[in-house]
Design a protein around this motif. Structure first.
Motif: not given
Length: 118
Positions: A1-17
């Motif tokens: 959970m923490r790894a996905i949360e870190q990706y959401i908070e700090q990742g280089d994503h588009q936040a499509l959802m």
């Protein structure tokens, strides 16, 4: 959970959802195979026996998540010694995070805090 949360908070994503949730017009022209639509329309049809067999044969010993832009790379080592790598689109990573967060919150509500005179 923490790894996905870190990706959401700090990742280089588009936040499509998040974007799709805020403006449903963005999903109007997506193909049926787009990860966002498959999250909503596809669900496995497994019987109880199949689920039990799948669980026993796929117990995970170790796992790592690595954010790679719009994807999360999920690497696993199974108890059998086999390894595998899964590329999860950010839509799926966000969905997994939402599911796990709700599951943990619901479990906390069910368990409550210890107390009383029992």
């Amino acid at each position: 959970m923490r790894a996905i949360e870190q990706y959401i908070e700090q990742g280089d994503h588009q936040a499509l959802m998040v974007l799709f949730h805020e403006d449903p017009r963005l999903t109007a022209d997506l193909s049926e195979q787009h990860p966002y639509n498959t999250l909503l329309s596809m669900s496995p049809k497994l019987g109880e026996e199949e689920t039990g067999n799948a669980r026993r044969s796929t117990d995970v010993e170790e796992s790592t998540f690595t954010g790679k832009g719009p994807f999360v790379i999920y690497r696993v080592k199974f108890v059998s010694g086999e390894t595998s790598e899964f590329r999860l689109h950010e839509c799926i990573a966000f969905n997994i995070w939402g599911f796990l967060t709700k599951m943990v919150k619901d479990a906390d509500m069910l368990l409550g805090s210890p107390g009383g005179s029992a």
